[in-house]
Design an enzyme around this catalytic site. Structure first.
Site, PDB file in Angstrom:
ATOM      1  N   SER A 306       0.738  -0.984   0.066  1.00  0.00           N
ATOM      2  CA  SER A 306       0.004  -0.299  -0.018  1.00  0.00           C
ATOM      3  C   SER A 306       1.023   1.258  -0.018  1.00  0.00           C
ATOM      4  CB  SER A 306      -1.014  -0.121   1.181  1.00  0.00           C
ATOM      5  OG  SER A 306      -1.975   0.908   1.204  1.00  0.00           O
ATOM      6  N   ASP A 407     -10.319  -3.541  -5.304  1.00  0.00           N
ATOM      7  CA  ASP A 407      -9.259  -2.782  -4.762  1.00  0.00           C
ATOM      8  C   ASP A 407      -9.442  -1.203  -5.125  1.00  0.00           C
ATOM      9  OD1 ASP A 407      -7.011  -1.273  -3.897  1.00  0.00           O
ATOM     10  OD2 ASP A 407      -6.113  -3.055  -3.243  1.00  0.00           O
ATOM     11  N   HIS A 437      -8.130  -4.744  -1.056  1.00  0.00           N
ATOM     12  CA  HIS A 437      -7.084  -4.174  -0.565  1.00  0.00           C
ATOM     13  C   HIS A 437      -6.770  -4.739   0.902  1.00  0.00           C
ATOM     14  CE1 HIS A 437      -4.287  -0.826  -0.503  1.00  0.00           C
ATOM     15  NE2 HIS A 437      -4.370  -0.688   0.490  1.00  0.00           N
TER      16      HIS A 437
END
Length: 468
Positions: A306, A407, A437
């Site tokens: 991320s 995501d 995610h």
């Protein structure tokens, strides 16, 4: 005549829907929160409303209601030709004031408002007409107009069963986002018997502070070892070393490499370029002290998840600008790359997805915090790598990018992979169906998340086992 169907919407909750086959497009959804069946549903459906009967359970009434609402928003357009932002919710006398409690939760999440009432009227035709009027008079939702992602159809079933355990994001401020995250952040776990963990501080400079790091090394494995420089996730505003202990223990033992996890400075207290400066300081330290640290400088990988993956690729861009050595690979797990709002981010907004999925408002808070004085401008590629032109990416390390197709960051990842390819940078891109995610985990539970972990390991082994 109205037809009815049953739908499993998560956590064992089954709702029934009633909809007329002859109702016009653009009709409205009506959730009825009750423990009892009612003979009024078909009448409402014949009046052009789509009824979702929610048999809420006493111990989970509010969550059941929220679960059903999230599902209804996600399928409204595709299934029923209904507007997902215009919904009424009715409770029954025995479940009152449940509808009002659900509306308050929705308001706190900044989702489209609901019409709220209690089912107890005898003039059903007049009540239905009034509902039509009240729903149609709801203010226009000034949110994204992207088609909603039908999360309950798209997410892998084994993951769908876990969605309710994700955080409920309170996106009012950075503080509330952090508090939401803290509620579900896993605690530190004891070190794996096969791993040696050591906390250290990389020396700073006159301009930069020292950076805390945590080393993970497989025990009884002779060096010099290949190594991964790992940057944790957390949208540049959250996260730390402890939450990745389990994942990095396994990485060190499964691959036979060293891992150094970096506790870089967070925004908004330390906006760009503080975190990137920390990343550069650690990289320079590794190169200058490879022998003493027991790592092989020709087999170093920079990576993360991320925001950490975004920081990793920003570091590669900075190294290319400075003419400094690149890693053997940039390992990018659903990287957070771009302050611009791509379609996949917008498609999960407006309550169309699930309360536990990353939200647009949280993304906006995070980028404003990270960019600091650059917020509202066009930031450089080292701040928002997703904005990089191909010529700015030339000379960067080969990349592995892995991301799920449910995501919010998918579109920015696809764009970035294309830019890397145009720059002549080898890029291996994986998109995993049904993965959200955060789906890359140390101990995967689903077929696609197992593939994700296997592919990450395969990419590392390819780099680390190459003779140089």
């Amino acid at each position: 005549m109205a037809s009815n169907d049953s739908h499993e919407v998560g956590a064992g909750l089954i709702v029934r829907t009633f909809a007329s086959q002859h109702a016009p497009a653009g009709r409205f959804l009506l959730l009825i929160l009750t423990r009892d069946n009612s003979h009024t549903y078909r009448e409402f459906a014949d009046d052009g409303l789509v009824v979702v009967e929610v048999p809420v359970r006493p111990d989970s009434a509010l969550d059941d209601s929220d679960r059903a609402l999230q599902w209804a928003r996600s399928v409204a357009a595709d299934h029923f030709g209904a507007d997902p932002s215009r919904i009424a919710v009715l409770d029954a006398p025995e479940t009152h004031p449940l509808a009002a409690e659900l509306a308050e939760r929705v308001r706190a999440r900044h989702e489209p408002a609901l019409v709220v009432d209690t089912l107890g009227h005898t003039d059903l035709a007049g009540f239905a007409t009034g509902l039509h009027t009240r729903i149609s008079s709801l203010p226009v939702f000034e949110g994204p107009t992207e088609p909603a992602v039908a999360v309950h159809r798209r997410v892998e079933p084994a993951t769908l069963a876990q969605l309710d355990h994700l955080t409920r994001w309170d996106t009012t401020s950075i503080d509330t986002i952090r508090a939401s995250y803290a509620k579900v952040t896993p605690p530190s776990v004891p070190a794996n018997d096969r791993v040696e963990r050591v906390d250290d501080v990389v020396p700073g400079t006159a301009e930069r502070p020292g950076i805390p790091v945590r080393w993970y090394r497989p025990r009884d494995t002779p060096g010099p070892l290949p190594a991964v420089v790992y940057f944790h996730g957390g949208a540049f505003i959250m996260g730390g070393l402890d939450e990745n202990d389990d994942r990095l223990d396994l990485l060190a033992t499964d691959i036979g490499c060293a891992v150094v996890s970096v506790d870089y400075r967070l925004a908004p207290e330390n906006p760009y370029p503080a975190g990137l400066d920390d990343a550069e300081t650690v990289w320079r330290h590794l190169l200058a002290n490879a022998d003493a640290l027991g790592v092989d400088p020709s087999r170093l990988v920079i990576g993360g998840a991320s925001a950490g993956a975004g920081l990793a690729t920003a570091l590669c861009i900075r190294l290319a600008e400075m003419g400094l050595p690149q890693p053997a690979l940039q390992l990018l797990v659903y990287p957070m790359l771009d302050d611009r709002e791509h379609g996949s981010l917008l498609a999960l907004e407006g309550g169309a997805g699930h309360w536990g999925l990353w939200r647009l408002e949280a993304e906006r808070h995070s980028w404003r915090a990270y960019l600091g004085e650059l917020s509202g401008t066009t930031p450089p590629a080292t701040a928002a790598p997703g904005r990089a032109e191909a010529n700015e990416l030339r000379g960067t390390a080969p990349a592995f990018i892995g991301i799920g197709d449910v995501d919010a960051l998918l579109d920015s990842n696809l764009h970035y992979a294309a830019q890397l390819s145009r720059a002549g940078t080898p890029v291996e891109l994986h998109v995993y169906p049904g993965v959200i995610h955060g789906g890359f985990v140390a101990r995967p539970r689903t077929r696609q998340t197992r593939r994700f972990l296997d592919d990450v390991y395969a990419a590392l082994r390819t780099v680390f086992e190459t003779d140089t």
